[in-house]
Design an enzyme around this catalytic site. Structure first.
Site, PDB file in Angstrom:
ATOM      1  N   ASP A 114      -3.371  -6.625  -3.671  1.00  0.00           N
ATOM      2  CA  ASP A 114      -2.850  -6.445  -5.019  1.00  0.00           C
ATOM      3  C   ASP A 114      -3.677  -7.294  -5.986  1.00  0.00           C
ATOM      4  O   ASP A 114      -4.019  -8.430  -5.663  1.00  0.00           O
ATOM      5  CB  ASP A 114      -1.383  -6.867  -5.062  1.00  0.00           C
ATOM      6  CG  ASP A 114      -0.682  -6.414  -6.325  1.00  0.00           C
ATOM      7  OD1 ASP A 114      -1.046  -6.901  -7.415  1.00  0.00           O
ATOM      8  OD2 ASP A 114       0.224  -5.579  -6.222  1.00  0.00           O
ATOM      9  N   VAL A 151       3.545   2.433 -11.332  1.00  0.00           N
ATOM     10  CA  VAL A 151       2.557   3.468 -11.046  1.00  0.00           C
ATOM     11  C   VAL A 151       3.259   4.558 -10.249  1.00  0.00           C
ATOM     12  O   VAL A 151       3.823   4.290  -9.183  1.00  0.00           O
ATOM     13  CB  VAL A 151       1.359   2.899 -10.249  1.00  0.00           C
ATOM     14  CG1 VAL A 151       0.378   4.012  -9.893  1.00  0.00           C
ATOM     15  CG2 VAL A 151       0.664   1.792 -11.036  1.00  0.00           C
ATOM     16  N   HIS A 190       3.959   3.513  -3.362  1.00  0.00           N
ATOM     17  CA  HIS A 190       3.195   2.391  -2.826  1.00  0.00           C
ATOM     18  C   HIS A 190       4.153   1.353  -2.278  1.00  0.00           C
ATOM     19  O   HIS A 190       5.235   1.141  -2.817  1.00  0.00           O
ATOM     20  CB  HIS A 190       2.261   1.781  -3.877  1.00  0.00           C
ATOM     21  CG  HIS A 190       2.894   1.405  -5.162  1.00  0.00           C
ATOM     22  ND1 HIS A 190       3.310   2.339  -6.103  1.00  0.00           N
ATOM     23  CD2 HIS A 190       3.193   0.206  -5.681  1.00  0.00           C
ATOM     24  CE1 HIS A 190       3.832   1.715  -7.146  1.00  0.00           C
ATOM     25  NE2 HIS A 190       3.773   0.411  -6.914  1.00  0.00           N
TER      26      HIS A 190
END
Length: 117
Positions: A32, A97, A101
């Site tokens: 990340d 987003v 994920h």
């Protein structure tokens, strides 16, 4: 299928840089860029699936592969005494987003409470 404007699709296609941890036919794992703990990486399916709410039985193989790979990836990143996985889903779940994920978060010290009360 990929979305031309999705940031994670662009990372999967190699159009944007990432510090990769693992890649195969179905998934990509990478660090990340704004870690919240000493170890913080993300795992994304290569297929563009907007949210966890969009997952169907057709995706069972993808998510089975991801979930069975997580222990190995966590161990390789030094997470031998536990870690946290987070999947934010939709607006209320604070998903930023819209490509499913999984955040894998951990480090040498215990993590704080899961949700601030």
């Amino acid at each position: 299928m990929n979305d031309a404007n999705c940031i994670f699709c662009r990372i999967v296609r190699g159009e944007l840089p990432s510090k990769k941890i693992y890649e195969d036919n179905t998934m990509l794992a990478f660090h990340d860029i704004h870690p919240v703990a000493p170890v913080h990486f993300m795992v994304v399916p290569k297929a563009h699936i907007p949210t966890l709410a969009d997952v169907t039985p057709e995706h069972a193989g993808i998510f089975g592969s991801i979930m069975t790979r997580l222990p190995q990836l966590a161990a390789e990143q030094g997470l031998t005494d536990g870690w946290r996985t987070v999947i934010n889903t939709g607006r209320v779940g604070r998903q930023d987003v819209y490509h499913v994920h999984i955040h894998v978060i951990g480090g040498p010290d215990p993590l704080g409470p899961m949700i601030q009360r």
